[in-house]
Design a protein around this motif. Structure first.
Motif, PDB file in Angstrom:
ATOM      1  N   ILE A  76       0.819  -1.320  -0.248  1.00 20.18           N
ATOM      2  CA  ILE A  76      -0.057   0.115  -0.086  1.00 20.18           C
ATOM      3  C   ILE A  76       0.865   1.241  -0.203  1.00 20.18           C
ATOM      4  O   ILE A  76       0.916   2.149  -0.600  1.00 20.18           O
ATOM      5  CB  ILE A  76      -1.017  -0.158   1.202  1.00 20.18           C
ATOM      6  N   ALA A  77       2.034   1.258   0.946  1.00 21.63           N
ATOM      7  CA  ALA A  77       2.660   2.275   0.790  1.00 21.63           C
ATOM      8  C   ALA A  77       3.781   2.739  -0.220  1.00 21.63           C
ATOM      9  O   ALA A  77       3.587   3.865  -0.771  1.00 21.63           O
ATOM     10  CB  ALA A  77       3.656   2.085   2.117  1.00 21.63           C
ATOM     11  N   THR A  78       4.157   1.737  -0.732  1.00 21.08           N
ATOM     12  CA  THR A  78       5.115   1.912  -2.006  1.00 21.08           C
ATOM     13  C   THR A  78       4.108   2.275  -3.166  1.00 21.08           C
ATOM     14  O   THR A  78       4.632   3.150  -4.043  1.00 21.08           O
ATOM     15  CB  THR A  78       5.717   0.648  -2.384  1.00 21.08           C
ATOM     16  N   THR A  79       2.809   1.644  -3.399  1.00 19.39           N
ATOM     17  CA  THR A  79       1.940   2.014  -4.456  1.00 19.39           C
ATOM     18  C   THR A  79       1.699   3.645  -4.421  1.00 19.39           C
ATOM     19  O   THR A  79       1.439   4.145  -5.415  1.00 19.39           O
ATOM     20  CB  THR A  79       0.966   1.172  -4.232  1.00 19.39           C
ATOM     21  N   LEU A  80       1.368   3.889  -3.258  1.00 21.02           N
ATOM     22  CA  LEU A  80       0.881   5.368  -3.001  1.00 21.02           C
ATOM     23  C   LEU A  80       1.853   6.456  -2.984  1.00 21.02           C
ATOM     24  O   LEU A  80       1.832   7.488  -3.704  1.00 21.02           O
ATOM     25  CB  LEU A  80       0.247   5.453  -1.509  1.00 21.02           C
ATOM     26  N   ASP A  81       3.253   6.048  -2.492  1.00 23.82           N
ATOM     27  CA  ASP A  81       4.253   6.950  -2.856  1.00 23.82           C
ATOM     28  C   ASP A  81       4.552   6.964  -4.394  1.00 23.82           C
ATOM     29  O   ASP A  81       5.056   8.078  -4.588  1.00 23.82           O
ATOM     30  CB  ASP A  81       5.540   6.068  -2.178  1.00 23.82           C
ATOM     31  N   GLY A 119       0.506  -1.668  11.135  1.00 26.58           N
ATOM     32  CA  GLY A 119       1.127  -1.121  10.055  1.00 26.58           C
ATOM     33  C   GLY A 119       0.324  -0.402   8.939  1.00 26.58           C
ATOM     34  O   GLY A 119       0.581   0.612   8.013  1.00 26.58           O
ATOM     35  N   LEU A 120      -1.173  -0.181   9.316  1.00 31.44           N
ATOM     36  CA  LEU A 120      -2.037   0.268   8.211  1.00 31.44           C
ATOM     37  C   LEU A 120      -1.985   1.662   8.294  1.00 31.44           C
ATOM     38  O   LEU A 120      -2.121   2.448   7.202  1.00 31.44           O
ATOM     39  CB  LEU A 120      -3.296  -0.429   8.408  1.00 31.44           C
ATOM     40  N   ALA A 121      -2.294   2.411   9.423  1.00 29.81           N
ATOM     41  CA  ALA A 121      -2.506   3.819   9.552  1.00 29.81           C
ATOM     42  C   ALA A 121      -1.020   4.514   9.058  1.00 29.81           C
ATOM     43  O   ALA A 121      -1.306   5.714   8.115  1.00 29.81           O
ATOM     44  CB  ALA A 121      -2.404   4.229  11.075  1.00 29.81           C
ATOM     45  N   ASP A 122       0.176   4.230   9.063  1.00 38.13           N
ATOM     46  CA  ASP A 122       1.225   4.481   8.364  1.00 38.13           C
ATOM     47  C   ASP A 122       1.357   4.339   7.071  1.00 38.13           C
ATOM     48  O   ASP A 122       2.007   4.898   6.407  1.00 38.13           O
ATOM     49  CB  ASP A 122       2.380   4.195   9.037  1.00 38.13           C
ATOM     50  N   SER A 123       0.560   3.204   6.523  1.00 34.13           N
ATOM     51  CA  SER A 123       0.814   2.941   5.234  1.00 34.13           C
ATOM     52  C   SER A 123       0.302   3.853   4.054  1.00 34.13           C
ATOM     53  O   SER A 123       0.843   3.974   2.983  1.00 34.13           O
ATOM     54  CB  SER A 123       0.297   1.557   4.915  1.00 34.13           C
ATOM     55  N   VAL A 124      -0.523   4.670   4.705  1.00 33.57           N
ATOM     56  CA  VAL A 124      -1.409   5.851   3.699  1.00 33.57           C
ATOM     57  C   VAL A 124      -1.020   6.971   3.793  1.00 33.57           C
ATOM     58  O   VAL A 124      -1.713   7.991   3.434  1.00 33.57           O
ATOM     59  CB  VAL A 124      -2.857   5.427   4.047  1.00 33.57           C
ATOM     60  N   VAL A 125       0.279   7.395   4.108  1.00 31.26           N
ATOM     61  CA  VAL A 125       0.604   8.634   4.645  1.00 31.26           C
ATOM     62  C   VAL A 125       0.790   9.639   3.294  1.00 31.26           C
ATOM     63  O   VAL A 125       0.498  10.741   3.363  1.00 31.26           O
ATOM     64  CB  VAL A 125       2.173   9.082   5.467  1.00 31.26           C
TER      65      VAL A 125
END
Length: 450
Positions: A337-342, A372-378
């Motif tokens: 989720i994090a890498t895709t949004l980044d 880890g979900l809350a931090d994955s969407v920054v």
């Protein structure tokens, strides 16, 4: 031969069905959830699909039943197979015996990026004129199908660490015996079958044990879990990628859409493509190393990557309505989720990014990744989480500390109304799920159009 596949709409089993049909078998299959893209691909191939697991689907008896790993004891079709003494085997075993035997197998393993990397590799070999066979857990847009036998000994397979079947708890990839093995990365996942990361590392080492001494293993130099796996014992040459590795990338654009490839200190060329994200740059380096192992010079591999079109459901643009762009993405782990949004953020700059996320994987349903979900969407500006009543843990509490405006919804209608209220021309909406998400993509596009 008549082969009936239980769990045929899973990405792996559906691909298996395509190969069996291409080999000349009559193929039928059943599944609890029949939905695109796999259902449409199978119907286009003339493969008969049946909804549910009624034992009547197995009458008259097929010559062989291939059992997907989503099925367990107590399933009516499984019980019927056992009681009637019908011949059965796992999907990975069938693939190994009937397709991979005697071929040069190139396997892409890892927690993230298996589908994209195997798709890249198949396309790079195709671009080089090598006509590979492949089995991929998704539909590469360059090919339009998830599997084919190919015209040469080379075969690319997405190598999953998930277990093989209810009667074979080894990881699928142990069956494949690759000559070229990519180990992309390694994190804790599949909490429904693995107790901890160490258990997954042991399975990866089982894979390492099967790679011949004249083969090649490729992994990121900085991936500590994979370094531990190799230190358990390795009998095969190793090439490393990324920071400190033999294969490196120098970004020429922040979003990863242009980068220079360096191998052993020598610049080999520049990849310019439509993909974004550091994770895809890493996937590309592993792909080039694997392709070089079978004779594709880096310059030719780079040219292949530059015409690579990604995979369905991997940041696939599915609609643009009233200036709002909708993407379908498979991400179902905080890292993905994090890498895709980044990658998207770096591409679109200050444009509004809305993430809509369904925690649907088995690990997600068990709550294994909730911390880890809350931090994955920054990198998003707003997030809508889907929490159906049967989730089993408190999603709202897990994401309550998020720094991003967040809504937890218990229905698709609530998500649609929420997105409609804040979307404006230029907004980018990423819908993330490893399932069909109740047809949300089409419903949201229609609602925005109205």
């Amino acid at each position: 031969m008549h082969i009936h596949i239980l769990g045929i709409c899973g990405t792996f089993m559906g691909s298996l069905a395509v190969l069996a049909k291409e080999l000349g078998h009559r193929v039928t299959g059943s599944d609890a959830n029949v939905y695109p893209p796999m259902s449409t691909q199978l119907e286009a191939q003339g493969i008969e699909l049946m909804q549910g697991y009624d034992p009547a689907h197995l009458q008259p008896a097929p010559d062989l039943v291939v059992v997907g790993n989503a099925l367990s004891r107590g399933n009516p079709a499984v019980e019927y197979v056992l009681n009637q003494g019908l011949p059965y085997e796992s999907g990975p075993q069938w693939l190994a015996d009937h397709v991979l035997q005697g071929r040069w197998v190139l396997a892409a393993a890892g927690t993230h990026g298996k589908t994209t990397t195997s798709s890249m590799l198949a396309w790079v070999l195709e671009h080089a004129g090598m006509s590979p066979g492949f089995l991929i857990g998704g539909v590469p847009q360059n090919f339009g199908v998830s599997a084919r036998l190919g015209g040469t000994p080379f075969f690319v397979v997405e190598a999953d660490e998930y277990d093989s079947a209810f009667f074979d708890k080894r990881s699928k990839f142990v069956h494949y015996r690759p000559r070229t093995a990519i180990l992309n990365n390694l994190e804790f996942d599949h909490a429904d079958i693995f107790p901890d990361l160490a258990a997954i590392e042991r399975q990866f080492h089982h894979l390492v044990r099967t790679v011949p001494g004249e083969g090649l293993i490729i992994h990121p130099q900085a991936e500590e879990a994979l370094v531990r796996v190799i230190k358990m014992g390795c009998w095969t040459p190793v090439q490393t990628t990324g920071d400190g590795g033999q294969w490196q990338a120098r970004l020429l654009s922040e979003d990863g859409s242009r980068f220079e490839v360096v191998f052993d200190g020598k610049v080999e060329g520049v990849v310019e493509w439509e993909l974004t994200g550091q994770h895809n740059v890493a996937n590309a380096l592993a792909c080039l190393a694997a392709a070089r192992h079978v004779g594709v010079v880096p310059e030719l591999g780079i040219a292949g990557l530059s015409s690579f079109k990604s995979v369905k459901r991997r940041m696939e643009k599915v609609a643009e309505v009233q200036g709002v762009t909708l993407y379908d993405d498979f991400a179902h782990h905080p890292t993905a989720i994090a890498t895709t949004l980044d990658g998207l953020r770096k591409r679109v700059g200050a444009a509004q990014v809305i993430a809509v996320i369904e925690p649907r994987s088995n690990s997600m349903k068990l709550g294994a990744h909730r911390d880890g979900l809350a931090d994955s969407v920054v990198q998003a500006d707003r997030v809508f989480w889907y929490a159906p009543s049967n989730l089993g843990w408190d999603l709202a509490a897990s994401v309550a500390g998020s720094t991003v405006p967040t809504e937890v919804c218990d229905s698709l209608e609530a998500i649609i109304e929420g997105v409609k209220a804040v979307a404006a021309p230029g907004t980018q909406v990423v819908i993330m799920s490893n399932g069909g998400f109740g047809g949300l993509h089409g419903k949201l596009a229609a609602a925005l159009d109205n």
